[in-house]
Design a protein around this motif. Sequence first.
Motif, PDB file in Angstrom:
ATOM      1  N   ASP A  33       0.550  -1.018   0.323  1.00 33.16           N
ATOM      2  CA  ASP A  33       0.044   0.067  -0.271  1.00 33.16           C
ATOM      3  C   ASP A  33       0.824   1.109  -0.074  1.00 33.16           C
ATOM      4  O   ASP A  33       0.350   2.406  -0.947  1.00 33.16           O
ATOM      5  CB  ASP A  33      -0.874  -0.070   0.982  1.00 33.16           C
ATOM      6  N   ARG A  34       2.187   1.519   1.073  1.00 34.45           N
ATOM      7  CA  ARG A  34       3.023   2.567   0.826  1.00 34.45           C
ATOM      8  C   ARG A  34       3.270   2.359  -0.476  1.00 34.45           C
ATOM      9  O   ARG A  34       3.396   3.590  -1.250  1.00 34.45           O
ATOM     10  CB  ARG A  34       3.790   2.228   1.753  1.00 34.45           C
ATOM     11  N   ASP A  80       0.974   4.193  -2.667  1.00 27.01           N
ATOM     12  CA  ASP A  80       0.962   6.002  -2.346  1.00 27.01           C
ATOM     13  C   ASP A  80       2.058   6.548  -2.099  1.00 27.01           C
ATOM     14  O   ASP A  80       2.087   7.774  -2.989  1.00 27.01           O
ATOM     15  CB  ASP A  80       0.863   5.620  -0.637  1.00 27.01           C
ATOM     16  N   ALA A 137      -5.898  -1.014   1.301  1.00 26.27           N
ATOM     17  CA  ALA A 137      -6.484  -0.044   1.179  1.00 26.27           C
ATOM     18  C   ALA A 137      -6.864  -1.143  -1.075  1.00 26.27           C
ATOM     19  O   ALA A 137      -6.580  -1.612  -0.743  1.00 26.27           O
ATOM     20  CB  ALA A 137      -6.301   0.908  -0.135  1.00 26.27           C
ATOM     21  N   ASN A 181      -6.207  -2.625   9.143  1.00 23.81           N
ATOM     22  CA  ASN A 181      -5.825  -1.220   9.623  1.00 23.81           C
ATOM     23  C   ASN A 181      -6.273  -0.868  11.697  1.00 23.81           C
ATOM     24  O   ASN A 181      -6.826   0.314  11.701  1.00 23.81           O
ATOM     25  CB  ASN A 181      -6.936  -0.348   8.694  1.00 23.81           C
ATOM     26  N   ASP A 215       7.160  10.194   6.789  1.00 25.25           N
ATOM     27  CA  ASP A 215       6.774   9.667   6.762  1.00 25.25           C
ATOM     28  C   ASP A 215       7.785   8.695   6.141  1.00 25.25           C
ATOM     29  O   ASP A 215       6.878   6.888   6.146  1.00 25.25           O
ATOM     30  CB  ASP A 215       5.318   9.562   5.852  1.00 25.25           C
ATOM     31  N   LEU A 264      -0.934  12.992   5.874  1.00 29.25           N
ATOM     32  CA  LEU A 264      -2.510  13.215   5.428  1.00 29.25           C
ATOM     33  C   LEU A 264      -3.172  11.836   5.127  1.00 29.25           C
ATOM     34  O   LEU A 264      -3.816  12.259   5.032  1.00 29.25           O
ATOM     35  CB  LEU A 264      -1.685  14.060   4.457  1.00 29.25           C
ATOM     36  N   GLN A 265      -2.693  11.021   5.259  1.00 36.82           N
ATOM     37  CA  GLN A 265      -3.583   9.371   4.875  1.00 36.82           C
ATOM     38  C   GLN A 265      -3.506   9.351   6.306  1.00 36.82           C
ATOM     39  O   GLN A 265      -2.650   8.672   6.919  1.00 36.82           O
ATOM     40  CB  GLN A 265      -2.922   8.683   3.860  1.00 36.82           C
ATOM     41  N   GLU A 308      -3.961   5.441   7.025  1.00 33.87           N
ATOM     42  CA  GLU A 308      -3.619   4.778   7.241  1.00 33.87           C
ATOM     43  C   GLU A 308      -1.825   4.615   7.686  1.00 33.87           C
ATOM     44  O   GLU A 308      -0.974   3.848   8.564  1.00 33.87           O
ATOM     45  CB  GLU A 308      -2.750   3.625   5.312  1.00 33.87           C
ATOM     46  N   ASP A 309      -1.181   5.556   7.534  1.00 35.92           N
ATOM     47  CA  ASP A 309      -0.338   5.967   7.855  1.00 35.92           C
ATOM     48  C   ASP A 309       0.351   6.493   9.813  1.00 35.92           C
ATOM     49  O   ASP A 309       1.450   5.519  10.027  1.00 35.92           O
ATOM     50  CB  ASP A 309       1.326   7.391   6.868  1.00 35.92           C
ATOM     51  N   LEU A 349      -8.401  14.879   9.417  1.00 33.03           N
ATOM     52  CA  LEU A 349      -7.234  14.743   9.700  1.00 33.03           C
ATOM     53  C   LEU A 349      -7.911  13.383  10.975  1.00 33.03           C
ATOM     54  O   LEU A 349      -7.600  12.112  10.337  1.00 33.03           O
ATOM     55  CB  LEU A 349      -5.737  14.664   9.893  1.00 33.03           C
TER      56      LEU A 349
END
Length: 432
Positions: free
Chosen positions: A158-159, A162, A190, A213, A302, A323-324, A326-327, A355
């Motif tokens: 996923d990263r 992204d 995701a 998650n 990140d 901003l995400q 998941e991070d 956020l």
Amino acid sequence: MSFAALGLAEPLLQTLAGLAYRTPTPVQQQAIPAVLAGRDLLVAAQTGTGKTAAFALPLLQRLLGETTAVGAGMVRVLVLVPTRELAEQVCASFVRYGAGLPLSCYAAYGGAELGPQMKRLGSGVDVLVATPGRLVDLFTKGAVRFRELRALVLDEADRMLDLGFANDLDILFQALPRQRQTLLFSATFAANVGELAGRRLQKPLRIEATPRNTAAKTVKQWVVPVDKKRKTELFLFMRRDRGWRQVLVFVKTKKGCDELLARLQAKQIAADTIHGDRPQASRQQALEAFRAGAVEVLVATDVAARGIDIDGLPQVVNFDLPLQAEDYVHRIGRTGRAGQAGEAISFVAADEAPLLAAIEALLRKPLSRDEEPGFEPCHHVPPTAPGSPAKARPVAARPGAPARAPRSNWVDEFAGGRKARSAPRKPGNRGR
């Protein structure tokens, strides 16, 4: 259950015993036999639960079955990761688990000279851990070939998506042999990851060792509402008041990293940074100093959220929310690893409420809001939990400390130890 019961070979069992690995984690119990059987896997597991060993151990065993040495320029196991730090970490794990085995592992990533990497790959490697962009460079220059590839691992897929590696992944998939084992591991899934798995994996076995998650239950999470301009003051105060000695701090931008570092160093605090503009050698040096305790505060973007593995890291501070959403899971996964306790504190300003709402929706629970006396925000952080506005409450003093007054009685870190003014706010000032 023991590692021997999973079907691992004796050399690996001896290495694990030397490392004091006695009981496999849930993800290892499910994944290792499946990898040994040659299955494609789609695995969801929290960070810090041993997922690297879940693919490294069985792949090392499968490599032991090879009867000939790897060919020049060839690779037999390819592991793709999103960052340089994670590439180094995963390669180190393969080396550690494969100690004493006649197998080689190498990490290739951007930010380092291309020539030495091309030279090393010329003799072939059993396991190559690489970032997608650098691997495309090496492939297009003819430095690496995949004719002998047996297995592909996508770690933190996923990263990678992204960070914009989708095109690089498409190029690489076109170059890889169709007959291969593919393993996709990540702490979060995701929608784009599901699409990638559907196109690239063959009847994968789905393993969810932990709910998707989610953060480890050993991590205590809470939010401190604060005005944006006072975040640095708040961090300095809480660090001294709580006696924090090793803290990983996440900020949103590289500029923010450098600005916070300057404020910390001005206070004679041993601090350093990790972000994308720093050379790889400097980033690695900062990380090693943090591990050794020579650096007390490591400020990171990140880019480091999935590449830092430090035993017993007590605190993670989200100076800025990611901003995400998941991070957030990956950031706080740097603490509370392997069943140990940890704390994740998020400083949240009013404009970060959306956020925070996204993070709470991902976690499926509201985060406790604990105001720090003397730092109550002028700009109120709106409610984010649907139907149940989070009520801010004063933070409890550390164990054994005297109770603090509910109003501003804190020492101003930027005023040479002077007590801050505690005049009450005038009506109507809130929100200005």
